[in-house]
Design an enzyme around this catalytic site. Structure first.
Site, mmCIF file in Angstrom:
data_model
loop_
_atom_site.group_PDB
_atom_site.id
_atom_site.type_symbol
_atom_site.label_atom_id
_atom_site.label_comp_id
_atom_site.label_asym_id
_atom_site.label_seq_id
_atom_site.Cartn_x
_atom_site.Cartn_y
_atom_site.Cartn_z
ATOM 1 N N GLU A 178 0.862 -1.182 0.000
ATOM 2 C CA GLU A 178 0.000 0.000 0.000
ATOM 3 C C GLU A 178 0.900 1.233 0.000
ATOM 4 O O GLU A 178 1.778 1.343 0.860
ATOM 5 C CB GLU A 178 -0.889 0.004 1.235
ATOM 6 C CG GLU A 178 -1.821 -1.179 1.344
ATOM 7 C CD GLU A 178 -2.583 -1.150 2.665
ATOM 8 O OE1 GLU A 178 -3.345 -0.201 2.894
ATOM 9 O OE2 GLU A 178 -2.393 -2.083 3.473
ATOM 10 N N ARG A 195 4.339 -13.252 9.750
ATOM 11 C CA ARG A 195 4.953 -11.951 9.534
ATOM 12 C C ARG A 195 6.208 -11.838 10.393
ATOM 13 O O ARG A 195 6.427 -12.610 11.331
ATOM 14 C CB ARG A 195 3.978 -10.830 9.873
ATOM 15 C CG ARG A 195 3.563 -10.774 11.329
ATOM 16 C CD ARG A 195 2.601 -9.638 11.589
ATOM 17 N NE ARG A 195 3.241 -8.343 11.367
ATOM 18 C CZ ARG A 195 2.553 -7.198 11.304
ATOM 19 N NH1 ARG A 195 1.239 -7.205 11.395
ATOM 20 N NH2 ARG A 195 3.188 -6.073 11.119
ATOM 21 N N LYS A 207 2.547 0.418 10.662
ATOM 22 C CA LYS A 207 2.719 1.697 9.969
ATOM 23 C C LYS A 207 2.106 2.841 10.769
ATOM 24 O O LYS A 207 2.627 3.960 10.776
ATOM 25 C CB LYS A 207 2.074 1.638 8.576
ATOM 26 C CG LYS A 207 2.922 0.966 7.512
ATOM 27 C CD LYS A 207 2.263 1.129 6.149
ATOM 28 C CE LYS A 207 3.059 0.466 5.058
ATOM 29 N NZ LYS A 207 2.424 0.609 3.733
#
Length: 553
Positions: A35, A261, A271
């Site tokens: 993104e 992850r 983020k």
């Protein structure tokens, strides 16, 4: 990539091997879909290495596709930084970069198809009402009062949504799946919402934007992706991924595969939290060398090969865990130990005067690095006045202290044996100058007379040395898992950055940004890519010579 890396097997590669052997796929096609709403971090590096690495190993393809479905949070600057990071890590995408927005027309058409099939409806419920009707993990959801609106009416309403007749938040398009599903993601998820925002790729063409879960699977299918690799938090979303593709007219159905992850100790990977650190001024920016962003890690002096090696070492599994920061540091330390040229720097200087040394300068030739003789030798300017580290001198010390002591001898690195004779102090009692004598017959590390001195310290010429700023970095947080804390700001390490003013050898005047050096007896450093100039040298500490954290544990 210039370096060669050993192919490591994992459960994803085992799936791919089986698919190729069975003839299910003729060629592997992966994608990396970031993104563009922030800078990439070390966790994204794991995904980059996995997706691009697999495509390379299997002579396949890997797309770079920007998931640009939320124009309110996206910037072209982020797009550019992501492309820079991927290429810096040593990878290139198949053909040109792609965007989810490339498929907005197709996505809109598939939404209409779902409406026509009675599998999507326009809902005017408020967000609070939708949240309440959604139910909980223990209680099923409740159908929306708009759920049974006819396909004809929903088509008209969606057309009006697209034309901008409804305000943001007034309505949305939901998939009609199962409000009693044990999987929350299948309880009539929103697939389109109204958003009056300028898009960095499509401009003002659209005022309705698709949601990620609706967009991602269709984008994968349109691109012919064979294996859609994502992290474990999307495991339940796979059911929606498959439902969408099963209910639209599309030939390709990629396989979504989840892996754990990367959770790195003493930092955060969210983020949102990283953005807070920047906005609140806790760090100097997204590329602050204490940040886990690829931009920050690069500025600190990490190399692409060290990041790739780290990703290989931690492996690919389905088990969530926290990786020790020392594993990342070991990768760059192992590389720089055999590749970084050596130099001398003094980061906390005290003046040293060799009273019986001639006034003129003397040039000494020093070997660069024992592991890399091809780098050659370099010259050192030795003078009557030098700088040494303040911690390398004591007026009194026990036998365990192997450095300079008043009345005792020590060897200067690549130079002579000196003896501390006396000191000079200021009014506060701080030592300002150490006066020494030297033995002219002791030049070199292994003099012919066989004289042995236990201690060796480094130095920089006071007349030729260049002033420099040294930025010493430590863990950004004081606890291993700051994300678990209610107030993660409260766990920030106040000493994560310590700035020192000292001196370096004159040959470092033209040190290139991010070029690594081993400052003898101190650690590995590089010239700062943003702030260092020939007039004001700034060096960032990449990593210490050894893992002091584990030693102190």
């Amino acid at each position: 990539m210039a370096d060669t890396e050993v192919r490591r097997s994992n459960f994803i590669r085992q799936i791919i091997d089986k698919d190729l052997a069975s003839g299910k796929h003729q060629q592997v096609h992966t994608r990396f879909p970031p993104e563009p709403n922030g800078f990439l971090h070390i966790g994204h590096a794991k995904s980059i290495v996995l997706n691009f690495g697999i495509s390379e190993d299997y002579q396949g393809r890997c797309n770079l596709r920007f998931d640009d479905t939320n124009p309110l949070k996206e910037k072209v600057d982020y797009v550019n930084s992501i492309m820079t990071d991927v290429q810096w890590l040593g990878y290139n995408w198949h053909e040109k970069p792609r965007y989810s927005s490339n498929y907005f027309d197709a996505l809109h058409g598939f939404a209409i198809e779902l409406i026509e099939k009675g599998l999507a409806y326009v809902d005017f419920s408020t967000q609070d009402a939708m949240r309440e009707m959604r139910g909980t993990l223990k209680e099923p959801g409740v159908n929306s009062p708009y759920r049974d609106t006819s396909p004809e009416e929903n088509l008209d309403l969606f057309k009006r949504m697209t034309a901008g007749e409804f305000s943001e938040g007034e309505c949305c398009l939901r998939a009609k799946i199962d409000m009693k599903s044990p999987f929350m993601v299948l309880r009539d998820p929103v697939i389109y919402r109204v958003r009056f925002a300028h898009h960095h790729q499509t401009g003002d063409k659209w005022c309705v934007y698709p949601m990620y879960d609706f967009t991602h699977c269709i984008s994968d299918a349109l691109e012919g992706i064979t294996h859609s690799l994502c992290t474990l938090e999307f495991q339940d979303n796979r059911r929606l991924y498959d439902w969408v593709l099963d209910n639209i007219s599309i030939d390709c159905h990629p396989q979504q595969i989840e892996f754990s992850r990367l959770n790195l100790q003493y930092t955060v990977m969210s983020k949102r939290k990283l953005n807070l650190l920047v906005e609140e001024g806790k760090v100097s920016g997204w590329d602050d060398p204490r940040m886990p962003t690829i931009a920050g890690i690069r500025r600190r002096g990490y190399t692409p090969a060290s990041i790739r090696e780290f990703c290989h070492r931690i492996g690919v599994t389905k088990m969530d865990n926290q990786v020790e920061m020392s594993m990342l540091e070991a990768c760059i330390r192992d590389e720089l130990n055999v590749s970084a040229p050596r130099a001398m720097a003094v980061i906390d200087p005290v003046r040293l005067v060799i009273e019986n040394f001639p006034e003129q300068e003397e040039v000494i030739t020093a070997p660069n690095h024992p592991n890399t003789p091809e780098m050659g030798n370099h010259e050192l300017s030795f003078s009557r006045e030098l700088y040494i580290e303040r911690e390398d001198f004591r007026e009194e010390a026990n036998k365990k202290f192997k450095r300079l002591v008043l009345g005792k001898e020590v060897r200067l690195r690549h130079a002579y044996v000196i003896k501390a004779e006396r000191v000079e102090k200021d009014d506060a009692g701080n030592i300002t100058t150490i006066y020494c004598s030297y033995d002219a017959d002791t030049l070199g590390e292994d003099p012919a007379d066989g004289r042995k001195v236990k201690g060796v310290i480094h130095w920089v010429s006071a007349s030729k040395g260049l002033p420099a700023e040294f930025r010493l970095y430590d863990r950004l947080f004081k606890v291993p898992n700051p994300a678990a804390e209610e107030d993660f700001f409260s766990t920030l390490n106040e000493e994560s950055l310590v700035v020192k003013q000292g001196f370096v050898e004159p040959n470092l005047a033209t040190a290139a940004p991010e070029e690594a050096y081993q400052f003898e007896r101190i650690g590995y450093f590089c010239a700062d890519s943003r702030d260092s100039t020939p007039e004001h040298l700034v060096f960032n500490q990449t990593v210490g010579l050894r893992d002091v954290w584990n030693e102190n544990a």
